[in-house]
Motif scaffolding. Structure first.
Motif, PDB file in Angstrom:
ATOM      1  N   VAL A   1      25.639  28.919  74.297  1.00  0.00           N
ATOM      2  CA  VAL A   1      25.464  28.370  72.954  1.00  0.00           C
ATOM      3  C   VAL A   1      24.184  28.948  72.339  1.00  0.00           C
ATOM      4  CG1 VAL A   1      24.437  26.291  73.980  1.00  0.00           C
ATOM      5  CG2 VAL A   1      25.160  26.216  71.621  1.00  0.00           C
TER       6      VAL A   1
ATOM      7  N   SER B   1      22.140  29.556  68.170  1.00  0.00           N
ATOM      8  CA  SER B   1      22.205  29.416  66.712  1.00  0.00           C
ATOM      9  C   SER B   1      22.918  30.607  66.099  1.00  0.00           C
ATOM     10  CB  SER B   1      20.798  29.323  66.120  1.00  0.00           C
ATOM     11  OG  SER B   1      20.111  28.238  66.658  1.00  0.00           O
ATOM     12  N   THR B   2      22.688  31.777  66.693  1.00  0.00           N
ATOM     13  CA  THR B   2      23.313  32.983  66.149  1.00  0.00           C
ATOM     14  C   THR B   2      24.833  32.811  66.134  1.00  0.00           C
ATOM     15  OG1 THR B   2      21.497  34.251  67.066  1.00  0.00           O
ATOM     16  CG2 THR B   2      23.433  35.497  66.403  1.00  0.00           C
TER      17      THR B   2
ATOM     18  N   ASP C   1      14.851  32.511  77.780  1.00  0.00           N
ATOM     19  CA  ASP C   1      15.022  33.783  77.074  1.00  0.00           C
ATOM     20  C   ASP C   1      13.659  34.395  76.728  1.00  0.00           C
ATOM     21  OD1 ASP C   1      15.169  31.370  75.559  1.00  0.00           O
ATOM     22  OD2 ASP C   1      15.675  32.457  73.741  1.00  0.00           O
TER      23      ASP C   1
ATOM     24  N   ARG D   1      17.618  28.427  80.046  1.00  0.00           N
ATOM     25  CA  ARG D   1      18.334  28.315  78.779  1.00  0.00           C
ATOM     26  C   ARG D   1      19.771  27.847  79.043  1.00  0.00           C
ATOM     27  NH1 ARG D   1      18.209  30.978  73.519  1.00  0.00           N
ATOM     28  NH2 ARG D   1      20.339  31.517  72.952  1.00  0.00           N
ATOM     29  N   THR D   2      20.302  27.001  78.174  1.00  0.00           N
ATOM     30  CA  THR D   2      21.683  26.542  78.337  1.00  0.00           C
ATOM     31  C   THR D   2      22.633  27.698  78.009  1.00  0.00           C
ATOM     32  OG1 THR D   2      20.986  24.374  77.610  1.00  0.00           O
ATOM     33  CG2 THR D   2      23.363  24.794  77.626  1.00  0.00           C
TER      34      THR D   2
ATOM     35  N   PHE E   1      15.278  26.131  65.696  1.00  0.00           N
ATOM     36  CA  PHE E   1      16.176  24.966  65.716  1.00  0.00           C
ATOM     37  C   PHE E   1      17.131  24.982  64.525  1.00  0.00           C
ATOM     38  CE2 PHE E   1      12.323  23.760  68.042  1.00  0.00           C
ATOM     39  CZ  PHE E   1      12.885  23.529  69.280  1.00  0.00           C
TER      40      PHE E   1
ATOM     41  N   HIS F   1      19.495  23.311  72.282  1.00  0.00           N
ATOM     42  CA  HIS F   1      18.202  22.832  71.777  1.00  0.00           C
ATOM     43  C   HIS F   1      17.894  21.442  72.338  1.00  0.00           C
ATOM     44  CE1 HIS F   1      19.079  25.455  68.001  1.00  0.00           C
ATOM     45  NE2 HIS F   1      18.309  26.125  68.820  1.00  0.00           N
TER      46      HIS F   1
HETATM   47  N1  CTP Z   1      17.390  27.276  73.776  1.00  0.00           N
HETATM   48  C1  CTP Z   1      17.969  26.901  74.977  1.00  0.00           C
HETATM   49  N2  CTP Z   1      19.308  27.129  75.170  1.00  0.00           N
HETATM   50  C2  CTP Z   1      20.066  27.682  74.228  1.00  0.00           C
HETATM   51  C3  CTP Z   1      19.505  28.059  72.983  1.00  0.00           C
HETATM   52  C4  CTP Z   1      18.146  27.828  72.781  1.00  0.00           C
HETATM   53  O1  CTP Z   1      17.294  26.400  75.859  1.00  0.00           O
HETATM   54  N3  CTP Z   1      21.341  27.903  74.460  1.00  0.00           N
HETATM   55  C5  CTP Z   1      15.967  27.077  73.572  1.00  0.00           C
HETATM   56  C6  CTP Z   1      15.210  28.363  73.283  1.00  0.00           C
HETATM   57  O2  CTP Z   1      14.929  29.055  74.473  1.00  0.00           O
HETATM   58  C7  CTP Z   1      13.948  27.812  72.639  1.00  0.00           C
HETATM   59  C8  CTP Z   1      14.479  26.623  71.843  1.00  0.00           C
HETATM   60  O3  CTP Z   1      15.740  26.288  72.420  1.00  0.00           O
HETATM   61  O4  CTP Z   1      13.068  27.352  73.617  1.00  0.00           O
HETATM   62  C9  CTP Z   1      14.634  26.936  70.371  1.00  0.00           C
HETATM   63  O5  CTP Z   1      15.419  28.107  70.287  1.00  0.00           O
HETATM   64  P1  CTP Z   1      15.904  28.864  68.964  1.00  0.00           P
HETATM   65  O6  CTP Z   1      15.396  30.232  68.981  1.00  0.00           O
HETATM   66  O7  CTP Z   1      15.629  28.011  67.804  1.00  0.00           O
HETATM   67  O8  CTP Z   1      17.501  28.830  69.253  1.00  0.00           O
HETATM   68  P2  CTP Z   1      18.557  29.974  69.496  1.00  0.00           P
HETATM   69  O9  CTP Z   1      19.897  29.317  69.604  1.00  0.00           O
HETATM   70  O10 CTP Z   1      18.131  30.830  70.663  1.00  0.00           O
HETATM   71  O11 CTP Z   1      18.458  30.764  68.147  1.00  0.00           O
HETATM   72  P3  CTP Z   1      18.878  32.258  67.725  1.00  0.00           P
HETATM   73  O12 CTP Z   1      20.289  32.456  68.182  1.00  0.00           O
HETATM   74  O13 CTP Z   1      18.697  32.285  66.226  1.00  0.00           O
HETATM   75  O14 CTP Z   1      17.890  33.160  68.433  1.00  0.00           O
END
Ligand code: CTP
Length: 444
Positions: free
Chosen positions: A118, A120-121, A95, A114-115, A10, A17
């Motif tokens: 979008v 975090s990366t 994912d 997964r949405t 998160f 998220h």
């Molecule tokens: N998640 C989601 N849709 C997105 C991004 C994340 O549903 N677009 C979900 C992930 O599948 C997970 C939760 O949110 O169940 C937390 O994901 P996290 O790994 O913290 O987020 P990411 O954006 O996937 O982070 P990173 O890019 O660092 O891998």
């Protein structure tokens, strides 16, 4: 009551998220959210998280969707949590599909779509900007660097320069980089930072030109072959507010950092001796054994044990003696032992390309000792030992891949946070190491 649990980093909380949390919350009537700790993220190779754990917890709390927030600290914790909190449903983004099927024996497992678009990366890239890196040199380590850079999401290795254009061109192709530039200045024009992985004697010139052009520098060890040059580079970086980091990967690895904290927190009492050895039998015909200026055991391997000694005992020994054995058929030091004396401690650094010995690290203290087995420079297992073996303690930290990801991650976070100093390897330590490496019989 139906209880749901979900986990995530998160970082930079985004819509993806929130939607995931909403759906997880609606799948039951009590939601527990596990937020990964910094240490756990580091252990699983997620090196560029932006928000602190406290910020990430606060952001999840503010969504109002979590009934309880816990911290995920170790591998296998999910199994414990599901039982401890009597969980009915484990929910996570698609994912991870298939990845957590093993939890089916404890509760229902559901992968939620997964949405799209979008992550975090991506948010981290937009927020802090990606550091565009140009590589100088195309040797063994440059190849490994490109692979390792894939684990650091805040950087992008873009272009390459090498003295021989054909070699750079081939390297570019192999690694699908943007450009192989014809001149070094061309490379400097198109990047934010350079990674210098050329033969030792050329480091100084490449680093100096990069700093003069306003580029950050990550340079393979040893940074230069003279104390004056090393100091001059640091002064240039300081004046321009640029990051200059010497690439001694051990310095930035979690295991070595843990080792330093353990040793310095009184676990073995007062440190009285540090003995570190690094040997690697290396045949003739390679850069290391060529006899050229800057080749040989001390210049090639000395940075590692000297780093450990500097971090554990400081950079102001009262005496330094350097003994080298030069092979009869060559001019390089087949083995070098540096013996250092401090006010209340002694140390040795033994390195060899032409002899083999146990590559371990021993730290003797007034209450016990620390033993790090070979290869200690990829610090993973740390043993705290004492008179009574039944009280020995072992700490294990993963050392991932080739370890270059750790120095690169430090380098990029220094650039992004505009901080020009790293306590993990600061100017004083670099200069100390340099002052001893300059005693190499191959440096003329
Ligand atoms: N998640 C989601 N849709 C997105 C991004 C994340 O549903 N677009 C979900 C992930 O599948 C997970 C939760 O949110 O169940 C937390 O994901 P996290 O790994 O913290 O987020 P990411 O954006 O996937 O982070 P990173 O890019 O660092 O891998």
């Amino acid at each position: 009551m139906s209880r749901v649990i979900t986990y995530g980093t998160f970082d930079l909380l985004h819509d993806g998220h929130i939607r995931l949390l909403e759906r997880a919350r609606n799948a039951g009537n009590y939601l527990i959210v596990g937020v990964t700790s910094e240490r756990y993220d580091e252990r699983r190779g997620k090196l560029s998280v932006h928000d602190s754990l406290a910020e990430r917890i606060e952001n999840v709390r503010k969504t109002g969707l979590a009934d309880k927030i816990i911290v995920e600290e170790y591998e296998g914790q999910k199994v414990d949590d599901i039982q401890r909190y009597s969980i009915d449903l484990f929910a996570i983004g698609s994912d991870w599909t298939g990845h957590f099927d093993y939890l089916n024996q404890l509760c229902k497992v559901q992968y939620l779509e997964r949405t799209a678009g979008v992550s975090s990366t991506e948010s981290r890239a937009v927020k802090s900007g990606i550091v565009r890196i140009g590589i100088v040199g195309t040797g063994r380590i440059a190849n490994r660097f490109v692979q390792e850079a894939k684990f650091v999401s805040s950087v992008s290795v873009e272009h390459v320069f090498s003295r021989r254009y054909e070699t750079a061109s081939k390297f570019r192709q192999t690694h699908s980089l943007g450009l192989a530039t014809k001149t070094y200045d061309d490379l400097l024009d198109q990047i934010d930072a350079v990674y210098i992985a050329t033969p030792h004697e050329s480091h100084y010139d490449y680093a100096r030109r990069a700093l003069a052009a306003g580029r950050h520098v990550l340079c393979e060890k040893p940074l230069t072959l003279s104390c004056e040059e090393t100091s001059q580079l640091y002064s240039m970086a300081d004046i321009s507010g640029l990051v200059l980091l010497e690439g001694i990967k051990t310095a930035f690895s979690p295991g070595f950092l843990r080792l330093c904290s353990l040793a310095q927190s009184g676990t073995i009492g007062e440190i009285m001796a540090v003995d570190a050895t690094f040997t690697r039998l290396t045949g003739p015909g390679l850069r290391e054994t060529s006899g050229d200026s800057g080749s040989g055991s001390l210049t090639e391997l000395g940075s590692y044990p000297l780093l450990a000694i500097a971090r554990l005992l400081g950079t102001e020994p009262t005496q330094v003696i350097c003994d080298s054995i030069v092979a009869s058929d060559s001019t390089v030091d087949a083995l070098t032992r540096v013996s250092l004396k401090y006010e209340r401690a002694v140390a040795t650094a033994t390195v060899a390309l032409g002899a083999k010995s146990e590559g371990d690290l021993r730290i003797a203290g007034t209450k016990g000792y620390i033993y790090v087995p070979s290869p200690w420079w990829k610090t993973s297992r740390i043993e705290i030992r004492g008179e009574d073996a039944s009280k020995n303690v072992v700490y294990v930290e993963p050392f991932q891949g080739d370890g270059l990801r750790y120095e690169l991650s430090e380098f990029s976070s220094m650039i992004q946070s505009k901080s020009t100093h790293s306590y993990k390897l600061n100017r004083k330590t670099s200069e100390f190491i340099q002052s001893i490496i300059s005693m190499s019989p191959t440096i003329r």
